[in-house]
Design a protein around this motif. Structure first.
Motif, PDB file in Angstrom:
ATOM      1  N   HIS A  32      17.379 -36.820  49.994  1.00  0.00           N
ATOM      2  CA  HIS A  32      17.929 -36.843  51.350  1.00  0.00           C
ATOM      3  C   HIS A  32      19.291 -36.169  51.461  1.00  0.00           C
ATOM      4  N   THR A  35      20.609 -33.413  54.191  1.00  0.00           N
ATOM      5  CA  THR A  35      19.615 -33.166  55.235  1.00  0.00           C
ATOM      6  C   THR A  35      20.001 -33.932  56.489  1.00  0.00           C
ATOM      7  N   ALA A  36      20.062 -33.246  57.617  1.00  0.00           N
ATOM      8  CA  ALA A  36      20.407 -33.886  58.890  1.00  0.00           C
ATOM      9  C   ALA A  36      19.127 -34.351  59.580  1.00  0.00           C
ATOM     10  N   ARG A  46      23.159 -37.841  58.409  1.00  0.00           N
ATOM     11  CA  ARG A  46      22.901 -37.174  57.134  1.00  0.00           C
ATOM     12  C   ARG A  46      23.747 -37.807  56.043  1.00  0.00           C
TER      13      ARG A  46
END
Length: 301
Positions: A32, A35-36, A46
């Motif tokens: 993750h 990542t937005a 994010r």
């Protein structure tokens, strides 16, 4: 747009880097990083950084409690024991730093959780973007008749359209005036720190928010609850998804004992015991107020 081109370029550059590390790594959270994930119409969440994993929690607990935890044979069992008995300090060994873009009125609710480190985008130094939260028609609702803090029935089509027109029109008008006040050719322009006061509470802001897992769980218990306001609940639900991949044992215990559990008062426990014995218990014989009784019924029904 949720991300500016500059932010996306920064994220792409960071994701392209790879470095060896000796620190504890949670593979679920690694996926993750940077990542937005979109939330609402222009917002996002994010992960910037994290520290620790499930093993960090049990490591701290065993140092703290020593022989007292030897009966617990595995990490998941120990974490569930800690959650069940409200032993909070081991969960403080994990930390999470998020970049969040959210409407100002949501931020004002969020900031009431005073157990985090926050650094917010400054409208004294920078000009805010023309981005406003406009609810979907189905998210427009009247005031609840039983809860002064909540929503009731959804607005009708015609009334919802009228409200949306007000929200869009007022937001555009105030931002036009904001732009005009902060500077035009041939005028001095009002200071940004003053011009911002005319903007509505549905304009978007951004911040970095760093919190330990214990206080994050407290935030999620309140804000991921079905009774929380929708606009902050969707952020909490997205964070829940991230935390589940980061510390799956801890999140599983949290989901079971906090999100899916219930706390009963002494009077409520007494009523429950009487009901299990076959006695018919009513609000009048329960010793509870009408509000307490309604909440109790919501748990046992």
């Amino acid at each position: 747009m949720p991300l500016t081109p500059e932010q996306q370029a920064e994220i792409d550059a960071l994701r392209a880097q790879s470095r060896p590390t000796l620190r504890a790594v949670a593979e679920g959270m690694e996926a993750h990083l940077y990542t937005a994930y979109p939330v609402l119409d222009h917002g996002f969440v994010r992960v910037i950084d994290y520290m620790g994993d499930d093993a960090a929690i049990t490591q701290a607990a065993r140092v703290s409690y020593g022989r007292g935890t030897k009966a617990v044979s595995n990490d998941e069992g120990l974490i569930r024991y800690l959650m069940r008995h409200w032993h909070s300090t081991p969960f403080e060994m994990c930390e999470l730093k998020l970049h969040v873009k959210l409407p100002v009125f949501v931020a004002r609710q969020w900031i009431r959780h005073r157990t985090a480190n926050v650094n917010e985008y400054s409208a004294r130094y920078s000009i805010l973007d023309r981005e406003f939260y406009i609810p979907r028609p189905e998210d427009l609702a009247a005031q609840s008749t039983v809860n002064n803090q909540g929503r009731g029935e959804a607005l009708s089509g015609e009334e919802a359209a009228r409200v949306l027109e007000y929200l869009k029109g007022d937001a555009a008008r105030t931002y036009d005036h904001y732009e005009e006040m902060i500077g035009q050719e041939g005028q001095q322009g009002l200071a940004r720190e003053l011009a911002r006061m005319n903007l509505p509470a549905n304009i978007y802001t951004q911040w970095y928010w760093k919190v330990d897992l214990h206080n994050l769980f407290h935030f999620l218990r309140l804000r991921a609850d079905a009774h929380a306001q929708y606009e902050i609940r969707v952020y909490a639900e997205e964070i829940c998804r991230l935390v589940k991949d980061w510390v799956p044992y801890a999140y599983g215990a949290f989901e079971d004992y906090r999100l899916g559990g219930a706390t009963l008062s002494g009077k409520a426990l007494d009523c429950l015991r009487r009901m299990l014995k076959g006695e018919e218990v009513t609000q009048e014989t329960s010793g509870m107020s009408k509000g307490e009784w309604r909440e109790f019924q919501g748990v046992v029904d």
